[in-house]
Design a protein around this motif. Structure first.
Motif, mmCIF file in Angstrom:
data_model
loop_
_atom_site.group_PDB
_atom_site.id
_atom_site.type_symbol
_atom_site.label_atom_id
_atom_site.label_comp_id
_atom_site.label_asym_id
_atom_site.label_seq_id
_atom_site.Cartn_x
_atom_site.Cartn_y
_atom_site.Cartn_z
ATOM 1 N N LEU A 235 0.759 -1.712 0.403
ATOM 2 C CA LEU A 235 0.672 0.605 -0.471
ATOM 3 C C LEU A 235 0.731 1.514 -0.090
ATOM 4 O O LEU A 235 0.497 2.571 -0.672
ATOM 5 C CB LEU A 235 -1.284 0.003 1.433
ATOM 6 C CG LEU A 235 -1.793 -1.541 1.149
ATOM 7 C CD1 LEU A 235 -2.907 -1.247 2.850
ATOM 8 C CD2 LEU A 235 -2.997 -1.171 -0.087
ATOM 9 N N VAL B 276 -2.561 7.502 -4.480
ATOM 10 C CA VAL B 276 -3.530 7.126 -3.706
ATOM 11 C C VAL B 276 -4.009 7.389 -1.951
ATOM 12 O O VAL B 276 -2.522 7.864 -1.611
ATOM 13 C CB VAL B 276 -3.805 5.629 -3.438
ATOM 14 C CG1 VAL B 276 -5.444 5.157 -3.734
ATOM 15 C CG2 VAL B 276 -3.556 5.402 -4.932
ATOM 16 N N GLY B 277 -4.882 7.830 -1.559
ATOM 17 C CA GLY B 277 -5.137 8.231 -0.264
ATOM 18 C C GLY B 277 -5.311 6.747 0.846
ATOM 19 O O GLY B 277 -6.255 6.629 0.148
ATOM 20 N N ILE B 278 -4.523 6.785 1.333
ATOM 21 C CA ILE B 278 -4.912 5.747 2.056
ATOM 22 C C ILE B 278 -3.636 5.879 3.790
ATOM 23 O O ILE B 278 -4.768 5.573 4.344
ATOM 24 C CB ILE B 278 -4.361 4.165 2.173
ATOM 25 C CG1 ILE B 278 -4.250 4.044 0.725
ATOM 26 C CG2 ILE B 278 -4.074 3.610 3.268
ATOM 27 C CD1 ILE B 278 -3.843 2.732 -0.023
ATOM 28 N N PHE B 279 -2.314 6.219 3.357
ATOM 29 C CA PHE B 279 -1.844 6.509 4.614
ATOM 30 C C PHE B 279 -1.657 8.383 5.446
ATOM 31 O O PHE B 279 -0.744 8.033 6.149
ATOM 32 C CB PHE B 279 -1.026 5.776 5.154
ATOM 33 C CG PHE B 279 -0.495 4.299 4.974
ATOM 34 C CD1 PHE B 279 -1.944 3.414 6.750
ATOM 35 C CD2 PHE B 279 -0.351 3.255 4.890
ATOM 36 C CE1 PHE B 279 -1.923 2.597 6.636
ATOM 37 C CE2 PHE B 279 -0.783 1.436 4.892
ATOM 38 C CZ PHE B 279 -1.110 1.095 5.749
ATOM 39 N N PRO C 278 -2.009 11.630 5.203
ATOM 40 C CA PRO C 278 -2.541 12.551 6.646
ATOM 41 C C PRO C 278 -3.037 13.489 5.517
ATOM 42 O O PRO C 278 -4.098 13.888 6.261
ATOM 43 C CB PRO C 278 -1.800 12.955 7.867
ATOM 44 C CG PRO C 278 0.074 12.687 7.201
ATOM 45 C CD PRO C 278 -0.570 11.466 6.503
ATOM 46 N N THR C 279 -2.217 14.200 4.621
ATOM 47 C CA THR C 279 -2.928 15.146 3.770
ATOM 48 C C THR C 279 -3.870 14.789 2.899
ATOM 49 O O THR C 279 -5.619 15.547 2.309
ATOM 50 C CB THR C 279 -1.779 15.608 2.968
ATOM 51 O OG1 THR C 279 -1.585 14.721 1.901
ATOM 52 C CG2 THR C 279 -0.459 16.273 3.299
ATOM 53 N N LEU C 280 -4.278 13.342 2.297
ATOM 54 C CA LEU C 280 -5.317 12.865 2.214
ATOM 55 C C LEU C 280 -6.352 12.583 3.011
ATOM 56 O O LEU C 280 -6.923 11.558 1.977
ATOM 57 C CB LEU C 280 -4.984 11.893 0.890
ATOM 58 C CG LEU C 280 -4.115 12.493 0.128
ATOM 59 C CD1 LEU C 280 -3.742 11.631 -0.729
ATOM 60 C CD2 LEU C 280 -4.505 13.485 -0.886
ATOM 61 N N GLY C 281 -6.295 12.439 3.987
ATOM 62 C CA GLY C 281 -7.368 12.131 5.392
ATOM 63 C C GLY C 281 -6.515 10.545 5.792
ATOM 64 O O GLY C 281 -7.523 9.750 6.672
ATOM 65 N N GLY C 282 -5.543 9.902 5.829
ATOM 66 C CA GLY C 282 -4.998 8.711 5.777
ATOM 67 C C GLY C 282 -4.745 9.160 7.231
ATOM 68 O O GLY C 282 -4.250 10.339 7.964
ATOM 69 N N ASP C 283 -4.024 8.336 8.024
ATOM 70 C CA ASP C 283 -3.849 7.770 9.234
ATOM 71 C C ASP C 283 -2.780 6.684 9.470
ATOM 72 O O ASP C 283 -2.534 6.053 9.269
ATOM 73 C CB ASP C 283 -4.848 7.185 9.781
ATOM 74 C CG ASP C 283 -4.535 7.023 11.321
ATOM 75 O OD1 ASP C 283 -4.088 8.099 12.432
ATOM 76 O OD2 ASP C 283 -5.395 6.709 12.507
ATOM 77 N N LEU D 121 -2.089 4.464 11.818
ATOM 78 C CA LEU D 121 -2.773 3.134 11.167
ATOM 79 C C LEU D 121 -2.200 2.261 10.614
ATOM 80 O O LEU D 121 -1.767 1.134 10.977
ATOM 81 C CB LEU D 121 -4.099 3.544 10.595
ATOM 82 C CG LEU D 121 -5.158 2.459 9.832
ATOM 83 C CD1 LEU D 121 -5.258 1.079 10.702
ATOM 84 C CD2 LEU D 121 -5.844 2.433 9.013
#
Lengths: 209, 547
Positions: free
Chosen positions: B227, B236-239, B241-246, B249
């Motif tokens: 990922l 792709v936004g997964i982790f 943080p600027t795309l909402g990822g955490d 996590l």
């Protein structure tokens, strides 16, 4: 003399234990399940933290295409299971036909998937697109997961189809026969795995609002 | 075999069997578990020594508070590469891939592993991953500087070659999964007649528990690293943080594998210890069932403690409490093993030979690693020492003081079986002494430094830490000297060592019933097992009579 110097063991590999082979295959399937399980965990965490945006995102997916693809995959699982029964009864041609249908259904699934993805791209919904970046973060996450999870699933469909193509070759060359069909079973098990992962992806992305 | 009269006792060992392919191809395309074990040994030792050099250079850098050797960025790539190589290319594969491959089939009375070709494929994946990890150093952009933990968001932002390093770890994980899968199937399906589960040698039990962790935990790191690769490639936004990822996590996902991986690393070494102690104490192992079950218990509980790496990143109090408690629980099965080993030694007729010396180092050093681990599992202490040299010291006590010395013990124990020759024992004892002394001089200061507040991964430090840093660096010189003597000694013995018998140590497990080195097929006839693996009752009876 020579028989002792070059034992038949390694080159010929006479040892056969179908139950062990099946066990190895099941272990491999566990690893695949856990691979996707990791992504399901991420999905669960983000769905929990962004419920509203995930709902909005899921409304933008085409439920009809998803339903058709679900039916296509379920049918393909049926045909591949039937191919085992066919070979067990010694009907080589019918078994070949059934595996062939399974591969054809895999291709139908992929074509559908292609049109679905390209529609998303045409409306500007793809990673780093201006349209997607203008949306709330929850939707970015939703579509990110959508592309990654269905994409990796599609990759597994492709791998599965290739495996089944190899298996067709084995059947036609009588490597897989009425008495020795554990390879076909393993291929079919893999195909069922591809199917069952989709069975979870479909409701999570398309149906749960 | 019709010609057995002619050939009696003359069956060639697996190095000299006439094979279809010649020369190097007879090695890199082999499906013989013994040759694959030797292949792993050769390649892993290359990686190990490369990483030792990196560690040695890092210690030189720390001689002065302002740094003595390299630029800060170089130091960052040093500790990243040292970590990646040591973790993924040395401590994880070393015992299962080398000794598991070579000895697991021998110990259960089988001719090979269940999937011999898959076994070769695992080695090729291992090589591919190793080469990828090393080439990432030389590609434009420079070696990864994220640390072996690849924490986001830095691993998404840095311009260094993170993708090849991630991909390497992914491929190595795949190799590890296939080895585990192979061993589980082998142990289930290929045990010799009469070898019930509780007649299996404890190394096999440890390998079994390890294999399950490899199969069940590794896919998690696989998908997580994949990922991050996807995130770097496609945004792709997964982790992120600027795309909402955490990012937290990511840390959870990372440690869900990487903590169980610690048990992938230590369990096989514990299995080695369980093999060596009864042989050199001439006593039936104490508490066989407890040691066997404790391997499974470690595998189980070890999978539930990952978040103790993350006590300071933000978690609910309940979560912290539960993970702290589980961390304490996992120490119980480890302690059970220690007590059983010591109890086996008690009143044994101990022969202080080279393998046992390394095992004794293992027990002491692993105990220190375990106790400092308990300290780290306690929430209040953890807050103070997190990300300090205390953690690094604890980690090296378990990884190097434990598994590293377990590997040295295994190498000296099984060397005569693998190569048919005996090394110079005097030199080996000197090597043991120097490496044990050097190791402890190197890492005891780490624990003190960390407790005093020295943060990990810093290339500069406050002047008051200098004395201990210098002590540690001197320790690294002694350690490297010990390692040098050890490997030169073993290397020379390949050619010059005295030929050895089938059973030089007086072991009772099945691998000692075959010639040294074993023939291609391992056993002329598959053995029938009638007794437990460590039957030293004759010695014990004799000892009682004397008493």
């Amino acid at each position: 003399m020579t028989t002792a110097a070059i034992p038949a063991h390694h080159e010929g590999h006479v040892h056969r234990d179908d139950e062990g082979s099946r066990m190895g295959m099941w272990l491999f399937l566990f690893t695949e399940l856990i691979l996707f399980g990791g992504m399901f965990v991420i999905y669960a965490v983000y769905r929990f933290s962004h419920p509203a945006e995930f709902e909005l995102g899921s409304k933008e997916l085409d439920t009809l295409v998803g339903t058709v693809n679900t039916m296509v995959l379920l049918t393909s699982s049926l045909t591949v299971a039937m191919s085992i029964t066919a070979i067990q009864r010694g009907n080589k041609k019918f078994s070949l036909l059934l595996v062939g249908i399974t591969i054809a259904l895999a291709l139908v699934f992929l074509v559908n998937k292609y049109f679905e993805w390209s529609h998303k791209f045409s409306v500007g919904l793809y990673p780093q697109s201006p349209e997607l970046l203008s949306r709330p973060q929850g939707e970015i996450l939703y579509f990110g997961l959508y592309f990654v999870m269905t994409g990796l699933h599609a990759l597994h469909v492709i791998i599965g189809a290739v495996v089944l193509a190899v298996i067709m070759r084995f059947i036609s060359r009588d490597i897989i026969t009425k008495d020795s069909f554990v390879k076909l079973e393993a291929g079919a098990l893999y195909w069922h795995l591809v199917d069952i992962i989709w069975i979870f992806l479909f409701p999570l992305f398309y149906l749960v609002h | 075999m019709a010609t057995s009269v002619v050939l009696a006792g003359a069956e060639p060992d697996f190095y000299h069997t006439v094979t279809k392919r010649k020369g190097i191809l007879s090695w890199i395309l082999t499906t013989d578990h013994k040759r694959i074990g030797i292949l792993y040994l050769g390649t892993i030792l290359v990686f190990f020594h490369a990483a030792v050099v990196l560690g040695f250079l890092m210690r030189l850098e720390m001689l002065k508070p302002e740094g003595a050797l390299v630029e800060p960025q170089t130091y960052n790539t040093f500790f990243t590469l040292h970590g990646i190589i040591m973790i993924f290319l040395f401590v994880i594969p070393i015992v299962p891939a080398v000794f598991g491959n070579f000895f697991l089939p021998l110990m259960i009375g089988a001719k090979d592993v269940f999937f011999p070709r898959l076994n070769l494929f695992s080695w090729w994946l291992f090589i591919a991953g190793g080469i990828l990890a090393l080439t990432s150093v030389f590609l434009p952009g420079g070696a990864a500087d994220t640390g072996w933990t690849f924490y986001v968001p830095y691993s998404i932002r840095t311009t260094t070659n993170v993708i090849p390093a991630l991909l390497a770890a992914f491929i190595l994980g795949f190799s590890s999964i296939l080895t585990g899968l192979n061993f589980i199937t082998t142990i289930h399906r290929m045990r010799a007649p009469g070898m019930t589960w509780f007649k299996m040698p404890l190394f096999v039990w440890a390998s079994y528990a390890t294999s399950w962790i490899q199969v069940l935990a590794t896919p998690i790191i696989g998908i997580t690293l994949l990922l991050v690769i996807i995130e770097r490639l496609f945004g792709v936004g997964i982790f992120d943080p600027t795309l909402g990822g955490d990012p937290v996590l990511f840390q959870h996902m990372f440690w869900m594998y990487s903590h169980p991986a610690v048990y992938i690393i230590i369990l096989p070494a514990m299995g080695v210890v369980s093999e060596i102690i009864p042989v050199f104490a001439r006593r039936t192992i104490f508490g066989y069932n407890f040691i066997a079950y404790s391997s499974l218990a470690i595998a189980f509980f070890g999978s539930l403690v990952w978040a103790h790496h993350m006590f300071t990143v933000g978690m609910s109090d309940t979560g912290m409490f539960v993970f702290s408690l589980l961390t304490f629980l996992v120490s119980i099965p480890s302690a059970i093993k220690i007590f059983n080993w010591v109890a086996t030694l008690y009143k044994g007729s101990i022969d202080l030979d080279v393998p046992l010396l390394f095992v004794l180092s293992f027990i002491v050093q692993f105990s220190i690693g375990g106790f400092t681990g308990l300290m780290l599992g306690a929430l209040s202490v953890n807050i103070h020492v997190t990300d300090t040299y205390f953690v690094v010291g604890h980690f090296h006590y378990v990884m190097f003081g434990g598994t590293g010395f377990g590997f040295f013990a295994a190498l000296h124990y099984w060397y005569p079986k693998m190569f048919g020759r005996m090394y110079n024992k005097g030199a080996a004892k000197i090597a043991w002494l120097l490496s044990t002394i050097g190791f402890n001089i190197l890492y005891i200061p780490f624990l003190i430094l960390g407790y005093a507040g020295m943060p990990r991964r810093y290339y500069h430090y406050l002047p008051q830490f200098q004395t201990l840093h210098v002590v540690a660096t001197v320790g690294s010189w002694i350690l490297v000297l010990g390692l040098g003597i050890m490997f030169v000694n073993l290397f020379l013995a390949l050619r010059n060592g005295a030929k050895t018998s089938a059973n030089p140590w007086g072991g009772e497990t099945l691998e000692w019933t075959t010639p040294s080195p074993p023939p291609l097929e391992n056993f002329d006839e598959i053995p029938v097992v009638t007794k437990g693996p460590y039957d030293y009752s004759k010695y014990e009876k004799a000892a009682q009579e004397v008493a």
